[in-house]
Motif scaffolding. Sequence first.
Motif, PDB file in Angstrom:
ATOM      1  N   SER A 290      -1.605  -2.367   5.959  1.00  0.00           N
ATOM      2  CA  SER A 290      -2.338  -2.032   4.735  1.00  0.00           C
ATOM      3  C   SER A 290      -1.926  -0.665   4.197  1.00  0.00           C
ATOM      4  CB  SER A 290      -3.853  -2.055   5.002  1.00  0.00           C
ATOM      5  OG  SER A 290      -4.230  -0.980   5.845  1.00  0.00           O
ATOM      6  N   MET A 291      -1.665   0.298   5.096  1.00  0.00           N
ATOM      7  CA  MET A 291      -1.173   1.609   4.666  1.00  0.00           C
ATOM      8  C   MET A 291       0.184   1.477   3.993  1.00  0.00           C
ATOM      9  SD  MET A 291      -2.233   3.970   7.924  1.00  0.00           S
ATOM     10  CE  MET A 291      -1.152   5.300   7.397  1.00  0.00           C
ATOM     11  N   MET A 292       1.015   0.608   4.556  1.00  0.00           N
ATOM     12  CA  MET A 292       2.333   0.371   3.968  1.00  0.00           C
ATOM     13  C   MET A 292       2.173  -0.277   2.596  1.00  0.00           C
ATOM     14  SD  MET A 292       5.666  -1.144   5.896  1.00  0.00           S
ATOM     15  CE  MET A 292       5.084  -2.817   6.076  1.00  0.00           C
ATOM     16  N   PHE A 293       1.206  -1.182   2.476  1.00  0.00           N
ATOM     17  CA  PHE A 293       0.950  -1.828   1.199  1.00  0.00           C
ATOM     18  C   PHE A 293       0.394  -0.847   0.172  1.00  0.00           C
ATOM     19  CE2 PHE A 293       1.230  -6.046   3.236  1.00  0.00           C
ATOM     20  CZ  PHE A 293       1.920  -6.718   2.247  1.00  0.00           C
ATOM     21  N   VAL A 294      -0.297   0.191   0.642  1.00  0.00           N
ATOM     22  CA  VAL A 294      -0.815   1.213  -0.273  1.00  0.00           C
ATOM     23  C   VAL A 294       0.340   1.947  -0.941  1.00  0.00           C
ATOM     24  CG1 VAL A 294      -2.001   3.434  -0.380  1.00  0.00           C
ATOM     25  CG2 VAL A 294      -3.046   1.536   0.845  1.00  0.00           C
ATOM     26  N   MET A 295       1.339   2.314  -0.141  1.00  0.00           N
ATOM     27  CA  MET A 295       2.464   3.081  -0.662  1.00  0.00           C
ATOM     28  C   MET A 295       3.540   2.192  -1.285  1.00  0.00           C
ATOM     29  SD  MET A 295       2.991   6.080   2.154  1.00  0.00           S
ATOM     30  CE  MET A 295       4.003   7.001   1.010  1.00  0.00           C
ATOM     31  N   LEU A 296       3.625   0.960  -0.825  1.00  0.00           N
ATOM     32  CA  LEU A 296       4.696   0.066  -1.278  1.00  0.00           C
ATOM     33  C   LEU A 296       4.661  -0.225  -2.781  1.00  0.00           C
ATOM     34  CD1 LEU A 296       7.101  -1.294   0.027  1.00  0.00           C
ATOM     35  CD2 LEU A 296       5.718  -3.342   0.344  1.00  0.00           C
ATOM     36  N   PRO A 297       3.467  -0.481  -3.379  1.00  0.00           N
ATOM     37  CA  PRO A 297       3.466  -0.770  -4.823  1.00  0.00           C
ATOM     38  C   PRO A 297       4.060   0.368  -5.656  1.00  0.00           C
ATOM     39  CG  PRO A 297       1.366  -1.377  -3.848  1.00  0.00           C
ATOM     40  CD  PRO A 297       2.120  -0.643  -2.797  1.00  0.00           C
ATOM     41  N   ARG A 298       3.660   1.610  -5.337  1.00  0.00           N
ATOM     42  CA  ARG A 298       4.177   2.742  -6.112  1.00  0.00           C
ATOM     43  C   ARG A 298       5.668   2.926  -5.855  1.00  0.00           C
ATOM     44  NH1 ARG A 298       1.599   8.850  -6.574  1.00  0.00           N
ATOM     45  NH2 ARG A 298       2.922   9.502  -8.315  1.00  0.00           N
ATOM     46  N   ALA A 299       6.052   2.778  -4.581  1.00  0.00           N
ATOM     47  CA  ALA A 299       7.477   2.907  -4.258  1.00  0.00           C
ATOM     48  C   ALA A 299       8.275   1.785  -4.914  1.00  0.00           C
ATOM     49  CB  ALA A 299       7.678   2.875  -2.749  1.00  0.00           C
ATOM     50  N   SER A 300       7.699   0.593  -4.981  1.00  0.00           N
ATOM     51  CA  SER A 300       8.373  -0.535  -5.624  1.00  0.00           C
ATOM     52  C   SER A 300       8.572  -0.276  -7.112  1.00  0.00           C
ATOM     53  CB  SER A 300       7.551  -1.815  -5.420  1.00  0.00           C
ATOM     54  OG  SER A 300       8.146  -2.897  -6.072  1.00  0.00           O
TER      55      SER A 300
END
Length: 575
Positions: A290-300
């Motif tokens: 979930s932490m990875m998903f928090v940062m992944l959208p912005r990084a994507s």
Amino acid sequence: MIKLFRFLQPYRWYVAIVLVLVLLQSLSDLYLPTLMADIVDTGIVKGDTNYILRVGGFMLLIAIGGAICTVIASYFSSKTAVGFGQIVRAKIFNRVEQFSLHEFDKVGTASLITRTTNDTTQVQQVLIIMLRMMISAPMMCIGGIIMALSQDVQLSWIFVVSLPIIILTILIITGRAIPLFKIMQAKIDKLNLILDEGLTGVRVIRAFDRTEHETRRFDVANEDLTDTAIKVNRTIAALMPVMMLLMNFTTIAIFWFGSIRINNGDMQVGSLIAFLQYAMQIMFSLLMVSMMFVMLPRASASATRINEVLDIEPEIVDAANTRLAQSKRGYVEFRHVTFSYPGAEQPAVYDASFQANPGEVTAIIGGTGAGKSTLVGLMPRFYDIDEGSILIDGVDIREMTQEHLRSKIGFVPQKAVLFSGTIKDNIRYGKEDATDEEVEHAARIAQATEFISGMKDGFDSIIAQGGNNVSGGQKQRLSIARALVRRPEIYIFDDSFSALDFKTDARLRAALKDETRTSTVFIVAQRVSTVMDADRIIVLDEGKIVGIGNHRELMDTNTVYREIVSSQLSLEEIA
């Protein structure tokens, strides 16, 4: 985002090391609860102290090994991510350096800066998390489930209920956050644009007393970004408490139903402890995801914006079979050249044809917006023409390499641009290996020696960013010196004398005659006095050449030129 990972090629061994270390760390974490269950069920229950010490010592070694793997993996993942960020920034900068002016206008300077800095940082940060978690989290989750089943299959029904709810929660919250992250990056672009305009245009802002207006513009953009950031963070902030609530309910369920099974003799205490630890590992692995998903959208979103820049194919590229110019040095010919800016209804330059020879001065004059700067800007190939051809020394400039073409030209732009550094550095920008004597000679011809010698450190005096600590005339003279030190075959002075007084202008043009005797010189000017002595004067009107000749010839034959002259000179001066 996966598309950007091709730049990890130089760090592929580091990535492999990180993945192996993370695998070993995950295995150690998964093995420890089983050893704890053995200590409780065999050592503590039976009172076997030797067994407790033996298994406990083995647990300590496993824990130390896992910790060492974690530290080394953190080091290599950080090194990989930082190196990756360095490569991406370099790739963006190198690609942007190849852009024509059209591509710069299309993307925007403020956006390019954001993509090179903020967007790259976002991708770099998420890469560190991915290297640590993309093996660890799935393995801990799947391995935890398998190990929990080995302890007690009946109690595992709790996971059947809790895990789908947790996964669904992650997907719903991150699904709402992804569009907001994309909007947020666009709003950062807007804020950077206003900030850049406010800083670079500070003199104009103060001169027109528009400080409050610019402050309001910045506040509106800043508040807009803040509101979006708050909305995103509020959405993401809901994830952690919901996850913790679900984890706590899962823990309660394990204790509740596990104690019933122990009471019925279907399960041992050590197995329950191990089962609970595996449940925590499963939950924390999902928390990591979930932490990875928090940062992944912005990084994507950031990766998409970076790829947009890298995917732009520069309009101006070197031909497959390039040619070198012939022996004639500095000969320029325009053959029926037509050029339009993208989206413009009318051509900026239409059917332009003329010739310029070495040793000659060709002046270009016309009203505002006549296309003077556009015409000379086509020679260094800042833009590609629509029709016709431009030849230098008998070779079409599109058949030359851009490096070879521009090595022939000394360009002094309409707006003088200086770089942070010393005066010597700025003049040497035209010729990197220029000697001190060459630098001083160029400054002397450009009439810059007088004000340079009056500065505290002379040629070693510092020029502020954009040349904001020197006057407009001083900037122009340093720009002219930068072109002179190059000793090119072709000089282009794009309205480069406008900030000079008449006395300095006259001295400079007199000095230039000897210095540029063997070169082809183009002078774009507003003042008739600057072009009167030119060998050839090209008169432009709305992008069309309406007259070519010397001063006397044009006075006799060209109405547009006579109007320009009469608007600037008295009857005595004209005579």
